[in-house]
Design an enzyme around this catalytic site. Structure first.
Site, short mmCIF file in Angstrom:
data_model
loop_
_atom_site.label_atom_id
_atom_site.label_comp_id
_atom_site.label_asym_id
_atom_site.label_seq_id
_atom_site.Cartn_x
_atom_site.Cartn_y
_atom_site.Cartn_z
N HIS A 173 37.18 44.75 39.77
CA HIS A 173 38.24 44.66 38.76
C HIS A 173 37.64 44.72 37.34
O HIS A 173 37.73 43.75 36.58
CB HIS A 173 38.96 43.33 39.01
N GLU A 276 39.95 49.79 37.50
CA GLU A 276 39.40 49.11 38.67
C GLU A 276 39.21 50.06 39.84
O GLU A 276 40.15 50.77 40.23
CB GLU A 276 40.35 47.98 39.06
O1 TA6 Z 1 44.61 44.45 38.41
C1 TA6 Z 1 45.82 44.20 37.79
C2 TA6 Z 1 46.32 42.82 38.23
O2 TA6 Z 1 46.66 42.81 39.59
C3 TA6 Z 1 47.49 42.44 37.32
O3 TA6 Z 1 48.72 42.42 38.03
C4 TA6 Z 1 47.10 41.06 36.79
O4 TA6 Z 1 47.57 40.05 37.64
C5 TA6 Z 1 45.58 41.18 36.80
O5 TA6 Z 1 45.30 41.83 38.03
C6 TA6 Z 1 44.81 39.89 36.59
O6 TA6 Z 1 44.97 39.05 37.68
P1 TA6 Z 1 44.31 37.56 37.56
O7 TA6 Z 1 44.62 36.91 38.85
O8 TA6 Z 1 42.84 37.75 37.32
O9 TA6 Z 1 44.98 36.95 36.34
#
Ligand code: TA6
Length: 303
Positions: A173, A276
């Site tokens: 991510h 990501e």
């Molecule tokens: O990758 C995008 C995502 O799934 C968004 O929906 C947002 O939730 C982000 O990840 C961050 O997630 P986190 O649990 O690290 O706040």
């Protein structure tokens, strides 16, 4: 000079490489491995197996890290390259389970290190605790290889050590630092279909580069494309090449969601974009007993 914690001293004795790999207790409250070569430096935290920093020689920091990041709390660290595993996003069946799985909040241990020519490598293995194992009653081994050369390469390998097929979703991510999100473009996904997570998960088709003027949260599916992030403010292009990945997720929280998250910092939403390398949405990975799957992302920076 304060005393060096035993585990840091032991790690340096066993896996340290003078001038290339050094373990230390970070001021963020956890053990980190600092990788150094003529090509640049990188920082990897044992918590979550999370890369926190990558600075190619002569270049500014490539990754964005929350100003509130701590390695000594229960919360996932926002920034760098969180490991989302063994599920991406909300758990498909139980909303009470932690978003993005438990790997990023688990302790990892460094199991191998190497420095040769201009490349430096470390390999970490995830050590899910009893809680994590209770959340996900399967048998698997998870390792992360980090290679610092003139690029930064991450290899996330899942090995099915059980006797049944294993289905996972996953992501590296990556939070990329940008000069101004509203001036940033993501190229390479023209024509790809995506799930628009901020529009009732509607399926749409990308037309041209991705630009940002609102909360953007998209899972591009069935794509193996190389993607690049064009940053006119920092006058650089970051290229992401991937292997073992059928999805690319693009995310920026914009103003309101960033305020709700609480660990982005004032106006911090302007300073990063997440691109990501993933297997998410319909792109589940099924691993046969005894087999392995590798998810690879390779970051490169061009002026
Ligand atoms: O990758 C995008 C995502 O799934 C968004 O929906 C947002 O939730 C982000 O990840 C961050 O997630 P986190 O649990 O690290 O706040």
């Amino acid at each position: 000079m304060g005393s060096v914690p035993d585990d840091v001293a032991i790690l340096n004795a066993r896996l340290g490489k003078p001038g290339a790999i050094e373990f230390s207790m970070s001021e963020l409250g956890g053990i980190v491995a600092r990788l150094s070569s003529a090509a640049g430096t990188a920082l990897v935290a044992l918590k979550g197996g999370q890369v926190l920093s990558w600075m190619p020689a002569g270049e500014r920091e490539v990754l964005w890290l929350s100003p509130m990041a701590r390695l000594d709390g229960p919360k996932a660290v926002r920034g760098g390259v969180p490991v989302c595993w063994p599920w991406f996003g909300p758990h498909p069946a139980d909303a009470h389970l932690p978003a993005h799985g438990f790997a990023r909040t688990s302790e990892w241990r460094c199991v191998a290190s190497q420095a040769k020519d201009d490349a430096v490598f470390v390999t970490l293995e995830c050590e899910p605790g009893a809680t994590a194992r209770s959340l996900w009653p399967h048998s698997a081994r998870l390792s992360l290889g980090v290679t610092l050369a003139d690029t930064l390469r991450l290899d996330l390998t899942t090995t099915n050590t059980g006797s049944d097929p294993l289905a996972i979703s996953e992501a590296l991510h990556t939070y990329l630092g940008v000069g101004d999100i509203s001036r940033t473009g993501v190229e390479g996904l023209d024509g790809a279909r995506y799930i628009d997570s901020v529009d009732a998960s509607t399926i749409k088709k990308q037309s041209g580069p991705i630009t940002f003027d609102r909360e953007t949260d998209r899972i591009y599916v069935g794509t193996h494309a190389q993607v690049s992030i064009r940053d006119p403010i920092f006058a650089r292009r970051i290229t992401i090449t991937k292997e073992g990945s059928a999805s690319t997720v693009v995310w920026n929280p914009w103003i309101d969601k960033a305020a709700r998250l609480g660990d982005v910092g004032a106006d911090g939403y302007r300073d990063f974009v997440c691109v990501e390398t993933a297997n998410a949405g319909p792109d589940l990975v099924t691993i046969a007993p005894g087999a392995s799957h590798r998810l690879t992302t390779i970051l490169a920076v061009e002026p």
